[in-house]
Design a protein around this motif. Structure first.
Motif, PDB file in Angstrom:
ATOM      1  N   ASN A 258      -4.192   9.145   4.941  1.00 17.93           N
ATOM      2  CA  ASN A 258      -2.859   8.613   5.983  1.00 17.93           C
ATOM      3  C   ASN A 258      -4.448   8.759   7.182  1.00 17.93           C
ATOM      4  O   ASN A 258      -5.427   9.237   6.484  1.00 17.93           O
ATOM      5  CB  ASN A 258      -2.062   9.068   6.316  1.00 17.93           C
ATOM      6  N   ASP A 259      -4.204   7.606   8.325  1.00 12.51           N
ATOM      7  CA  ASP A 259      -4.635   7.613   9.211  1.00 12.51           C
ATOM      8  C   ASP A 259      -5.480   8.915   9.920  1.00 12.51           C
ATOM      9  O   ASP A 259      -6.852   9.318  10.207  1.00 12.51           O
ATOM     10  CB  ASP A 259      -4.263   7.246  10.125  1.00 12.51           C
ATOM     11  N   ARG A 260      -4.651   9.802   9.532  1.00 14.42           N
ATOM     12  CA  ARG A 260      -4.239  11.088  10.006  1.00 14.42           C
ATOM     13  C   ARG A 260      -5.779  12.582   9.660  1.00 14.42           C
ATOM     14  O   ARG A 260      -6.863  11.914  10.621  1.00 14.42           O
ATOM     15  CB  ARG A 260      -3.266  11.650  10.402  1.00 14.42           C
ATOM     16  N   ASP A 261      -6.005  11.505   8.512  1.00 11.77           N
ATOM     17  CA  ASP A 261      -6.702  12.344   7.360  1.00 11.77           C
ATOM     18  C   ASP A 261      -8.010  12.035   7.548  1.00 11.77           C
ATOM     19  O   ASP A 261      -8.821  12.397   7.631  1.00 11.77           O
ATOM     20  CB  ASP A 261      -6.568  12.446   6.176  1.00 11.77           C
ATOM     21  N   ASN A 262      -7.933  10.581   7.328  1.00 11.72           N
ATOM     22  CA  ASN A 262      -9.315   9.703   7.511  1.00 11.72           C
ATOM     23  C   ASN A 262     -10.030   9.738   9.020  1.00 11.72           C
ATOM     24  O   ASN A 262     -11.099  10.192   8.859  1.00 11.72           O
ATOM     25  CB  ASN A 262      -8.796   8.037   7.510  1.00 11.72           C
TER      26      ASN A 262
ATOM     27  N   THR B 198     -19.893  -3.683  19.210  1.00 15.44           N
ATOM     28  CA  THR B 198     -18.147  -2.834  18.794  1.00 15.44           C
ATOM     29  C   THR B 198     -18.623  -2.127  17.236  1.00 15.44           C
ATOM     30  O   THR B 198     -18.974  -3.503  16.334  1.00 15.44           O
ATOM     31  CB  THR B 198     -16.679  -3.075  19.257  1.00 15.44           C
ATOM     32  N   THR B 199     -17.892  -1.122  17.109  1.00 19.78           N
ATOM     33  CA  THR B 199     -18.225  -0.537  15.663  1.00 19.78           C
ATOM     34  C   THR B 199     -17.069   0.230  14.465  1.00 19.78           C
ATOM     35  O   THR B 199     -16.433   0.911  15.562  1.00 19.78           O
ATOM     36  CB  THR B 199     -19.399  -0.172  15.697  1.00 19.78           C
ATOM     37  N   ALA B 200     -16.658  -0.264  13.229  1.00 21.38           N
ATOM     38  CA  ALA B 200     -16.073   0.902  12.458  1.00 21.38           C
ATOM     39  C   ALA B 200     -16.635   0.889  11.573  1.00 21.38           C
ATOM     40  O   ALA B 200     -17.374   0.621  10.954  1.00 21.38           O
ATOM     41  CB  ALA B 200     -14.946  -0.457  12.463  1.00 21.38           C
ATOM     42  N   VAL B 201     -16.085   2.010  10.637  1.00 20.36           N
ATOM     43  CA  VAL B 201     -16.995   2.601   9.750  1.00 20.36           C
ATOM     44  C   VAL B 201     -16.132   3.593   8.673  1.00 20.36           C
ATOM     45  O   VAL B 201     -14.929   3.565   9.186  1.00 20.36           O
ATOM     46  CB  VAL B 201     -17.955   3.763  10.401  1.00 20.36           C
ATOM     47  N   PHE B 202     -16.249   3.431   7.461  1.00 26.03           N
ATOM     48  CA  PHE B 202     -15.423   3.556   6.441  1.00 26.03           C
ATOM     49  C   PHE B 202     -16.232   4.160   5.626  1.00 26.03           C
ATOM     50  O   PHE B 202     -17.290   3.910   5.386  1.00 26.03           O
ATOM     51  CB  PHE B 202     -15.066   2.477   5.724  1.00 26.03           C
ATOM     52  N   THR B 203     -15.535   5.770   5.424  1.00 22.18           N
ATOM     53  CA  THR B 203     -17.379   6.564   4.849  1.00 22.18           C
ATOM     54  C   THR B 203     -16.724   6.837   3.472  1.00 22.18           C
ATOM     55  O   THR B 203     -15.314   6.959   3.293  1.00 22.18           O
ATOM     56  CB  THR B 203     -17.548   8.083   5.472  1.00 22.18           C
ATOM     57  N   SER B 204     -17.412   7.646   2.449  1.00 25.54           N
ATOM     58  CA  SER B 204     -16.690   8.152   1.160  1.00 25.54           C
ATOM     59  C   SER B 204     -15.836   8.692   0.790  1.00 25.54           C
ATOM     60  O   SER B 204     -15.013   8.586   0.216  1.00 25.54           O
ATOM     61  CB  SER B 204     -18.304   8.134   0.343  1.00 25.54           C
ATOM     62  N   ASP B 205     -15.966   9.533   2.164  1.00 25.78           N
ATOM     63  CA  ASP B 205     -14.556  10.377   2.030  1.00 25.78           C
ATOM     64  C   ASP B 205     -13.150  10.233   2.992  1.00 25.78           C
ATOM     65  O   ASP B 205     -11.775  10.424   1.869  1.00 25.78           O
ATOM     66  CB  ASP B 205     -15.016  10.917   3.286  1.00 25.78           C
ATOM     67  N   LEU B 206     -13.581   8.345   2.923  1.00 21.54           N
ATOM     68  CA  LEU B 206     -11.314   8.313   3.109  1.00 21.54           C
ATOM     69  C   LEU B 206     -11.227   7.678   1.696  1.00 21.54           C
ATOM     70  O   LEU B 206     -10.366   7.347   1.692  1.00 21.54           O
ATOM     71  CB  LEU B 206     -11.709   6.768   3.939  1.00 21.54           C
TER      72      LEU B 206
ATOM     73  N   VAL C  21     -20.093   3.496   3.574  1.00 23.22           N
ATOM     74  CA  VAL C  21     -19.801   2.405   2.128  1.00 23.22           C
ATOM     75  C   VAL C  21     -19.665   1.075   3.045  1.00 23.22           C
ATOM     76  O   VAL C  21     -19.155   0.640   2.525  1.00 23.22           O
ATOM     77  CB  VAL C  21     -18.747   2.990   0.898  1.00 23.22           C
ATOM     78  N   GLY C  22     -18.567   1.005   4.142  1.00 19.61           N
ATOM     79  CA  GLY C  22     -19.114   0.165   4.655  1.00 19.61           C
ATOM     80  C   GLY C  22     -18.779   0.252   6.407  1.00 19.61           C
ATOM     81  O   GLY C  22     -19.026   1.480   7.596  1.00 19.61           O
ATOM     82  N   ILE C  23     -19.160  -1.347   7.290  1.00 17.01           N
ATOM     83  CA  ILE C  23     -19.228  -0.824   8.647  1.00 17.01           C
ATOM     84  C   ILE C  23     -19.252  -2.234   9.059  1.00 17.01           C
ATOM     85  O   ILE C  23     -18.799  -3.491   7.882  1.00 17.01           O
ATOM     86  CB  ILE C  23     -20.958  -0.519   9.127  1.00 17.01           C
TER      87      ILE C  23
ATOM     88  N   THR D 272     -14.964  -3.604  -7.014  1.00 16.81           N
ATOM     89  CA  THR D 272     -14.305  -4.429  -6.523  1.00 16.81           C
ATOM     90  C   THR D 272     -12.719  -4.109  -5.232  1.00 16.81           C
ATOM     91  O   THR D 272     -13.143  -4.688  -4.029  1.00 16.81           O
ATOM     92  CB  THR D 272     -13.856  -6.012  -7.608  1.00 16.81           C
ATOM     93  N   TRP D 273     -12.096  -3.518  -5.999  1.00 11.39           N
ATOM     94  CA  TRP D 273     -10.874  -3.286  -5.602  1.00 11.39           C
ATOM     95  C   TRP D 273     -11.569  -2.104  -3.907  1.00 11.39           C
ATOM     96  O   TRP D 273     -10.877  -2.533  -3.217  1.00 11.39           O
ATOM     97  CB  TRP D 273     -10.204  -2.324  -6.187  1.00 11.39           C
ATOM     98  N   GLN D 274     -12.149  -1.290  -3.935  1.00 11.21           N
ATOM     99  CA  GLN D 274     -13.167  -0.650  -2.783  1.00 11.21           C
ATOM    100  C   GLN D 274     -13.988  -1.801  -1.663  1.00 11.21           C
ATOM    101  O   GLN D 274     -13.282  -1.288  -0.473  1.00 11.21           O
ATOM    102  CB  GLN D 274     -14.505   0.179  -2.879  1.00 11.21           C
ATOM    103  N   ARG D 275     -13.879  -2.703  -2.548  1.00  7.29           N
ATOM    104  CA  ARG D 275     -14.819  -3.582  -1.297  1.00  7.29           C
ATOM    105  C   ARG D 275     -13.631  -4.340  -0.350  1.00  7.29           C
ATOM    106  O   ARG D 275     -13.725  -3.950   0.412  1.00  7.29           O
ATOM    107  CB  ARG D 275     -15.332  -4.761  -1.895  1.00  7.29           C
TER     108      ARG D 275
END
Length: 147
Positions: free
Chosen positions: A106-110, A93-101, A125-127, A28-31
């Protein structure tokens, strides 16, 4: 005053759609975290999705928000991969979130974590997608509404 003299305004129907697709196996917290991150850049990339600032009856000012609903969906890892491909082919227009994040802080490492993997190798894990309603609906084929 009679009702027919002051009719209710017609419902607003948007030609565009904002949608987030989350992998069904997230905690839930990840969602919640993934959804917030995915939509956070949309207003700066597509300013017309943001409405006017809010104010309460006392005149206290609040930030503006999206002018339209955000549809939150869920699906399998395969749904995310297919949605990603369809969204890119439709130039949405697309944004992605990967499991590595989940392991960065922080934003730079993301950005570095996403940049380190080719498009077809991303562990999504999300788009988030935004664009014409029909194109977004086609990109999300196979996903279901988040419970």
């Amino acid at each position: 005053m009679r009702n027919d003299e002051n009719p209710s305004p017609a419902p607003v129907r948007f030609d565009t759609k904002i949608a987030v697709l989350l992998r069904e196996d997230l905690e839930t917290w990840q969602r919640l975290n993934v959804t917030a991150f995915l939509v956070s850049g949309l207003g700066s990339a597509v300013p017309e999705v943001v409405g006017e600032p809010y104010a309460d009856a006392d005149g206290t000012a609040y930030l503006p928000m999206f002018r339209q609903p955000v549809m939150v969906m869920e699906g399998t890892k395969e749904n995310l991969t297919a949605t990603h491909s369809r969204a890119l082919s439709r130039v949405l227009t697309t944004a992605v979130f990967t499991s590595d994040l989940f392991t960065t802080g922080n934003d730079r490492d993301n950005r570095d974590a996403v940049r380190a993997v080719g498009r077809d190798g991303l562990d999504l894990v999300g788009i988030a997608v935004y664009g014409p309603r029909n194109a977004v609906d086609k990109a999300l084929k196979g996903a279901r509404m988040h419970p």
